[in-house]
Design a protein around this motif. Structure first.
Motif, short mmCIF file in Angstrom:
data_model
loop_
_atom_site.label_atom_id
_atom_site.label_comp_id
_atom_site.label_asym_id
_atom_site.label_seq_id
_atom_site.Cartn_x
_atom_site.Cartn_y
_atom_site.Cartn_z
N UNK A 281 0.85 -1.21 0.00
CA UNK A 281 0.00 0.00 0.00
C UNK A 281 0.88 1.25 0.00
N UNK A 331 -10.38 11.07 18.15
CA UNK A 331 -10.11 9.74 17.58
C UNK A 331 -9.63 9.88 16.14
N UNK A 332 -10.21 10.85 15.42
CA UNK A 332 -9.81 11.06 14.02
C UNK A 332 -8.37 11.54 13.93
N UNK A 337 -3.59 7.25 13.52
CA UNK A 337 -4.49 7.29 12.36
C UNK A 337 -3.85 7.99 11.16
N UNK A 339 -2.46 6.78 8.69
CA UNK A 339 -2.78 6.08 7.44
C UNK A 339 -4.13 6.53 6.91
N UNK A 340 -5.06 6.87 7.81
CA UNK A 340 -6.36 7.39 7.39
C UNK A 340 -6.19 8.63 6.54
N UNK A 343 -4.58 7.89 3.28
CA UNK A 343 -5.55 7.23 2.41
C UNK A 343 -6.50 8.24 1.78
N UNK A 344 -6.95 9.22 2.58
CA UNK A 344 -7.86 10.24 2.04
C UNK A 344 -7.14 11.06 0.97
N UNK A 347 -6.98 8.97 -2.21
CA UNK A 347 -8.24 8.93 -2.98
C UNK A 347 -8.45 10.27 -3.68
N UNK B 145 -8.29 1.34 2.54
CA UNK B 145 -7.50 1.85 3.66
C UNK B 145 -8.32 2.82 4.50
N UNK B 146 -9.02 3.74 3.82
CA UNK B 146 -9.76 4.77 4.54
C UNK B 146 -10.87 4.13 5.38
N UNK B 149 -9.53 2.31 8.41
CA UNK B 149 -9.09 3.24 9.45
C UNK B 149 -10.29 3.88 10.15
N UNK B 150 -11.35 4.18 9.37
CA UNK B 150 -12.55 4.76 9.98
C UNK B 150 -13.20 3.77 10.94
N UNK B 152 -11.62 1.68 12.73
CA UNK B 152 -10.84 1.75 13.96
C UNK B 152 -11.21 3.01 14.74
N UNK B 153 -11.45 4.12 14.01
CA UNK B 153 -11.85 5.36 14.68
C UNK B 153 -13.15 5.14 15.44
#
Lengths: 365, 330
Positions: A281, A331-332, A337, A339-340, A343-344, A347, B145-146, B149-150, B152-153
């Motif tokens: 990834x 949490x966000x 996080x 990788x979140x 990832x965004x 995209x 991936x997103x 991860x969400x 997990x959030x």
């Protein structure tokens, strides 16, 4: 006007030959890329510290890994998920040689060569068997084979050390206790890790220039033609499968060499470091963020993503410290996080900026 | 005569493969464990079928291979945990009726949640990349991936426990072979869903449109059907099926973590390749084959278990390069 056309300004022409008459773009962009090269060349002196050295070495290695992946994805239009497998094969080649007690340059060279040879054979087999089918088949099959490789590495304990991996000694010159000069140079002790960094940097630079030469050769032209219109190229008498297999093999060898460097830098190798799907990834992120279809994009992508991996966590930590009261938001923005967010960004880039950061910079008028 | 024999063999060999493997396994394993393993394999196969069938339908109709399909499995499993938490009164009693009712509620909730997410996903992500295979792979990998991860959030990084309902724990004995009760229940539910899907595809008008769309999209469009609406419907149904698969798989494992979907992805891809991309029947046979192989090999040679499916795929591809039941257009 490209650099090559600017009359007989000798040094410029020489530089242009150096990059296979395929400079990054216009003058500002060329200067920018040259600056990146210089920063990487003097990284140990500009950013002292073990962590910074590790980050710089990782960037150099990923430049090869990502550029070789781009040979397939960006130039030929093949999506493979087995690239980490080749990376791992190279790393295990060196790691196994050194871990079996033979510590010397012979072991390093032999391990890297054996790794590259095995990678080439496997890539040729996969290519010949599955590149005839639709692109989507190839992606799925490589995904399965890559996970098979991971299983083999985890199960074949005698050879690979299983899930624990292999820890080994590198040749004496590369150890932290080795000092090249008695006194620090420019305030930096030139020890083993710094020498290892320069080996990684030099190999990365040479392999990068070789790949640049390949994509600007007639072979590179055929590859791009295959990406644009496979049937037409076939109709013109080119063996599409043969060319695709060739680029797979080339890319696998490059990835294996990058893996060998990784093993030298880390002095450790295990399935999580060189074979995991999350690494795959990462490679995809780097290729797409940097820009598909231009090797320079691999440089930008590697730098952005590796820096993000190491430092985005700090940024997120400071954000989440600032908004500590809010439940969902904290949490966000939790440091884990990152990788979140990557990832965004990924995209968004695929959607709005399909040519990537470098592609965008290059095409600016 | 010889030629027609060969034709017959070629036509029926893909169907004969599964019974053949079951029969070969019998003497190799011995009758006692064989029955246990066969039921286990069939159950695993049917759970995999739920996940894989959604993916293969989406691929067949829209030519989209959704690498984020696993994310919907994960979402289904986590929604199950959330739904079953307040229903703990129903699941801890030994009443079979209440237990099954709780599971039914969870199954529907998982399907609805995944399907709804699928709707949003189609709108936001898939719509932009119809007809662009390269970008499809990339964007769905990014979206995977997103979503993970969400998850997990929302649900936290730790694995959550999902105990089986009281009356579905333990085993029943057939002869001397123990068979887990939950497996029988899951097998029944899975077969019911598969049957419903079969009836929908074969006996309804909409099913006919979907099948025709798989064969020839342009023709269906030319006959006046709004293919885009069919796309969205099939995409939601496919993701809902993935959610159901996630619910049943999570309940079976009794723990749910954010990797639950990923662990299935490779198996699902293997099933699709074995069965032939886009073919629902091939997908069913592929899923059963993979389930059986995993369990048989896991018993005979535990070290090979993980890799056995990949070897199975390689063997089948060498024999039939386009899968057992290749679709005409794909």
């Amino acid at each position: 006007m490209t650099l090559a056309q600017q009359g007989d300004r000798r040094p410029v022409r020489w530089l242009s030959w150096f990059v296979s008459d395929d400079p990054p773009g216009r003058i500002p962009l060329n200067i920018f890329m040259l600056a990146i090269l210089l920063v990487l060349a003097f990284a140990p002196f500009l950013f002292p510290g073990t962590k910074a050295l590790g980050v710089s070495a990782r960037i150099c290695i990923f430049v090869i890994l990502v550029a070789s992946y781009d040979l397939m994805l960006g130039y030929t239009g093949i999506v493979s998920f087995a690239h980490t497998m080749f990376f791992g094969i190279g790393a295990y080649g060196v790691a196994i040689m050194l871990a079996k007690g033979w510590v010397g340059w012979g072991a390093v060279v032999l391990g890297a060569t054996a790794g590259a040879a095995v990678a080439a054979v496997i890539a040729a087999l996969i290519g010949m068997l599955s590149l005839r089918l639709r692109a989507i088949f190839f992606s799925m099959i490589t995904l399965a084979i890559a996970s098979f490789a991971q299983i083999v590495a985890e199960q074949w304990r005698n050879l690979t050390g299983g899930e624990d991996g292999l820890t080994f000694s590198v040749p004496a010159i590369l150890r932290p206790s080795f000092h090249l000069f008695a006194k620090p140079v420019l305030g930096i002790t030139v020890n083993g890790p710094v020498i290892t960094y320069y080996i990684a940097f030099a190999v990365a630079l040479i392999l990068f220039l070789i790949m640049l030469r390949v994509v600007n050769s007639p072979l590179g032209l055929v590859l791009r033609a295959i990406r644009e219109n496979e049937f037409r190229v076939e109709a013109m008498g080119y063996q599409v499968v043969a060319y695709r297999t060739l680029v797979c093999v080339l890319s696998a060898v490059m990835a294996a060499l990058a893996g060998a460097l990784m093993a030298l830098v880390l002095r450790y190798n295990g399935p999580d470091v060189t074979l995991s799907f999350s690494l795959m990834i990462d490679i995809l992120l780097m290729v797409v963020i940097g820009g598909m279809g231009s090797l320079y994009g691999a440089v930008i992508g590697s730098i952005v993503v590796v820096l993000a991996e190491y430092y985005l966590q700090n940024v997120l930590a400071s954000i989440s410290a600032a908004i500590v009261g809010m439940p969902v938001m904290s949490a966000l923005f939790h440091p884990d996080r990152w990788l979140l967010w990557l990832g965004i960004i990924f995209v968004l880039i695929v959607t709005f900026l399909p040519q990537g950061i470098f592609g965008r910079l290059r095409s600016r008028r | 005569m010889k030629g027609s024999w060969r034709d017959l063999l070629r036509r029926w060999a893909p169907y004969a493969l599964t019974p053949l493997i079951i029969l070969v396994a019998l003497p190799a394993i011995g009758a006692g464990p064989w029955l246990t393993l066969t039921v286990a394999g069939l159950t695993m196969g049917i759970m995999l079928f739920l996940v894989a069938s959604g993916l293969t339908l989406i691929f067949g109709l829209m030519d989209v291979l959704n690498f984020a399909h696993a994310a919907f499995v994960t979402v289904g499993a986590y929604v199950t945990v959330t739904v079953l938490r307040p229903l703990v009164g129903w699941t801890t009693q030994t009443s079979l009726m209440l237990n099954l009712l709780a599971l039914l509620v969870a199954l529907i909730a998982a399907a609805v949640a995944s399907g709804a997410l699928g709707f949003v996903f189609e709108r936001l992500i898939i719509r932009q990349v119809y007809g662009a295979p390269l970008r499809q792979i990339l964007i769905t990998i990014g979206a995977l991936t997103v979503i993970e991860q969400l998850v997990i959030v929302i649900w936290g990084p730790e694995a959550l426990v999902l105990p089986k309902p009281a009356s579905l724990r333990g085993s029943v004995f057939i002869g001397s072979s123990p068979i887990e009760t939950y497996r029988l229940a899951a097998l029944a539910v899975g077969l019911a869903v598969a049957l419903a899907m079969h009836l929908f595809l074969r006996r309804t008008r909409l099913g006919l449109v979907v099948r025709a769309g798989v064969e020839n999209r342009e023709m269906v469009q030319a006959l006046g059907y709004h293919i885009r609406r069919v796309f969205i419907g099939v995409f939601m149904a496919g993701t809902a099926l993935a959610g159901m698969g996630g619910m049943m798989w999570g309940q079976y494992q009794e723990t749910v973590n954010s990797q639950i979907g990923d662990s299935m992805t490779i198996l699902v891809f293997i099933i699709l390749i074995i069965g032939g991309l886009g073919s629902v029947g091939g997908c069913f046979i592929g899923a059963i084959l993979v389930g059986l192989t995993t369990n048989y090999v896991g018993f005979l040679a535990p070290k090979l278990a993980l890799g056995s499916n990949i070897l199975l795929m390689a063997a089948i591809l060498l024999w039939q390069p386009r899968g057992l039941f290749p679709m005409a257009e794909h």
